[in-house]
Write a protein that holds these residues in place. Structure first.
Motif, PDB file in Angstrom:
ATOM      1  N   ALA A 488       3.570   1.448  -2.627  1.00  0.00           N
ATOM      2  CA  ALA A 488       3.566   2.655  -1.790  1.00  0.00           C
ATOM      3  C   ALA A 488       4.976   3.166  -1.514  1.00  0.00           C
ATOM      4  CB  ALA A 488       2.848   2.378  -0.469  1.00  0.00           C
ATOM      5  N   ARG A 497      -0.432   7.567  -1.909  1.00  0.00           N
ATOM      6  CA  ARG A 497       0.489   6.726  -1.144  1.00  0.00           C
ATOM      7  C   ARG A 497      -0.181   6.195   0.122  1.00  0.00           C
ATOM      8  NH1 ARG A 497       6.491   8.317   1.270  1.00  0.00           N
ATOM      9  NH2 ARG A 497       6.859   6.326   2.310  1.00  0.00           N
ATOM     10  N   ALA A 501      -0.712   2.245   0.975  1.00  0.00           N
ATOM     11  CA  ALA A 501      -0.121   1.647   2.171  1.00  0.00           C
ATOM     12  C   ALA A 501      -1.158   0.933   3.029  1.00  0.00           C
ATOM     13  CB  ALA A 501       0.588   2.731   2.993  1.00  0.00           C
TER      14      ALA A 501
END
Length: 565
Positions: A488, A497, A501
């Motif tokens: 990420a 992303r 994450a």
């Protein structure tokens, strides 16, 4: 630091140390050191679990996340609280009925596999380390704000990290689970009282949550960024409705739709795999007590997170006006907005209680970090002292030797976490999520929810689970989650992303699938039905099972006696 703040901190430490001395174990058995003799009542255990669970990420991080991103920050509170729902429905009672020392020990015995036990130890230690680091960071941030200078030539941040970690490591090594249980119960009550005091103060001053959210939503959400050697306020762009500005009371200030779902799933599934929380259920006297304890925990943490969201909103609403009256806020804010979101609660404490209020909230923040560190260190001690040392290195170890190894491992784990917290300084990060400590804790939830939770749930509820399947789930879940949240940092802001994450939305289904597929191709333990009666049978079933085992054991003894004659 003022005399008032010093007195507040000393008073808290005296209470904590006093509880440890009074409740320290009188014997050196592993059951006493790791499980408090399995005699912890519902009320005490529910308070202790709350103290264990409500970390610096909960006390500082949730309010900070709400302060920075409004509704999107509240997803942390939702995910943290929702995690106990699957624990209540799927894990608490069966886990306690089976009766072991740790998650790794449960999986090893349930699947009759030393390989599963050792791999579980590795995953557990990784989760513990990821959880320990942000607690030490929280202690450093709080000391830096409260004291402002270091000791023995160290920076204020490093001093806070070392002192908070060292104190609790000594307490845990001395007090074991019994002393830590009472400490965490007292620490939760102090923590909740501090947050409740702050809520009463801001409400008495005229703050109203609904009105504040409406007022804050009338203008774009802006936060400080450090660029070109100076601080600047920048407008947040809405991640749900592209091309528009983010506002406090609507989703999209930090996450898109996928990111919001991924975050809640990661936090919600992660709780059932947190070793320091799940190990507490082994201290309950019965499975029913474990389930009742979870109900109380849900009520208490629900109240806590509601207050934390309220206080994050209050900080966003109150601090801009207060910065015109209090000159000391100039060093902490940019045009009335805090540069470090984790300062939201301590700053409110100082606004409404002067130095005594700051000391109270700072002490509560240190309590939050120390209480969770205590649970994490005990979980680490259980895995090293019992699951590794007693089971594999020295099976003939005495109770005193096993406890000594557990105590030593707490000091080593604490030292490693403190060292990493100092090396990985807060300013070295550009987190993809709104609060640094909340972001770092998410890593621990991601690994736990992706690797441990799928395997534990299947081991409890699916008879066909095998050792090979569990290994496939543990390895795939942990590797996938780590690879995703490391990746990420190399991606620009995007839905991908956000998913990387908070990777449990992808990694957990993969672990479930691989565990099932591999288990269907391998053989489960032959005596799985006996385990099923222990975990899921009625009280009468389990009583009959115990009588049957005792009868068989007596028959074998009589046969051996006849042969001997």
């Amino acid at each position: 630091m003022t005399t008032t703040a010093i007195i507040t901190l000393i008073a808290v430490l005296v209470i904590v140390l006093g509880v440890s001395v009074i409740t320290r174990p009188r014997h050196s058995s592993t059951v006493d050191f790791y499980l408090a003799g399995q005699r912890v009542g519902v009320a005490t255990n529910s308070w202790a679990i709350c103290g264990d669970y409500l970390s610096a990420a909960s006390f500082l991080g949730v309010a900070a996340a709400v302060y920075v991103s409004g509704l999107d920050g509240a997803w942390y509170a939702v995910g943290f609280a929702a995690g106990f729902v699957p624990v209540l429905l799927l894990v608490a009672a069966p886990l306690r009925r089976y009766g072991e020392f740790s998650l790794a020990d449960f999986l090893g015995r349930r699947l009759r596999s030393d390989a599963v036990r050792l791999h579980s130890v590795g995953v557990v230690q990784l989760v513990i380390l990821c959880y320990l680091i942000p607690q030490s960071v929280g202690g450093g941030i709080t000391w830096e704000l409260l004291v402002g200078h270091g000791l023995f030539g160290l920076s204020p941040y490093s001093t806070g990290v070392l002192l908070s970690t060292a104190v609790i490591a000594v307490i845990v090594a001395a007090g074991g689970m019994r002393g830590t249980t009472w400490n965490q119960a007292v620490q939760f009550l102090l923590l909740f009282a501090a947050l409740l005091w702050l809520a009463v103060m801001v409400s008495a001053d005229g703050f109203r949550y609904g009105e504040a959210v409406e007022s804050l939503s009338n203008q774009p959400l802006m936060n400080p960024e450090f660029t070109d050697g100076a601080w600047h306020l920048t407008e947040e762009q809405n991640a749900v409705d592209s091309g528009t500005q983010a506002v406090f009371g609507e989703p999209g200030a930090r996450y898109g739709q996928l990111g919001q779902v991924a975050l809640v799933v990661t936090l919600g599934l992660g709780t059932a795999g947190l070793p320091h929380v799940m190990n507490r259920y082994f201290t309950a006297p019965t499975g029913r007590a474990a389930r009742t304890t979870t109900v109380w925990v849900l009520v208490l943490i629900g109240m806590f997170y509601a207050l934390a969201v309220m206080m994050g909103t209050a900080a966003r609403d109150i601090i801009p006006g207060a910065s015109r009256e209090h000159a000391w806020l100039d060093d902490l804010t940019e045009d009335g907005v805090l540069r470090v979101p984790e300062h939201a609660l301590p700053v409110l404490g100082r606004i409404y209680g002067d130095e005594a209020g700051l000391g109270l909230i700072a002490a509560a923040a240190l309590i939050a970090a120390m209480s969770t560190v205590a649970g994490l260190l005990l979980a680490s001690a259980a895995t090293w002292g019992h699951d590794v040392y007693e089971r594999h290195i020295n099976p003939r170890a005495t109770q005193r030797q096993a406890v000594w190894v557990g105590r030593t491992s707490t000091l080593i784990a604490a030292g490693a976490a403190a060292a990493l917290a100092i090396v990985l300084r807060p300013e070295a990060f550009t987190p993809a999520m709104p609060s640094l400590v909340a972001t770092m804790v998410t890593w621990a939830f991601a690994i736990a929810g992706s690797a441990l939770t799928p395997v534990v749930v299947l081991a409890i509820w699916w008879r066909r689970t095998t050792a090979a399947g569990a290994l496939a789930g543990l390895i795939s879940g942990s590797i996938t989650s780590i690879a995703m949240f490391l990746s990420a940092s190399f991606l620009d802001a995007s839905p991908l992303r956000e998913l990387m994450a908070a990777p449990t939305l992808v990694a957990a289904p993969l672990a479930f699938l691989l565990t099932i597929v591999v288990s269907l191709r391998t053989q489960p333990p032959s005596d799985v039905e006996a385990d099923w009666v222990i975990m899921h049978g009625t009280a009468a079933d389990r009583h009959a099972e115990r009588i049957a085992h005792l009868t068989l054991r007596e028959r074998r003894r009589r046969k051996e006696d006849r042969r001997a004659r």
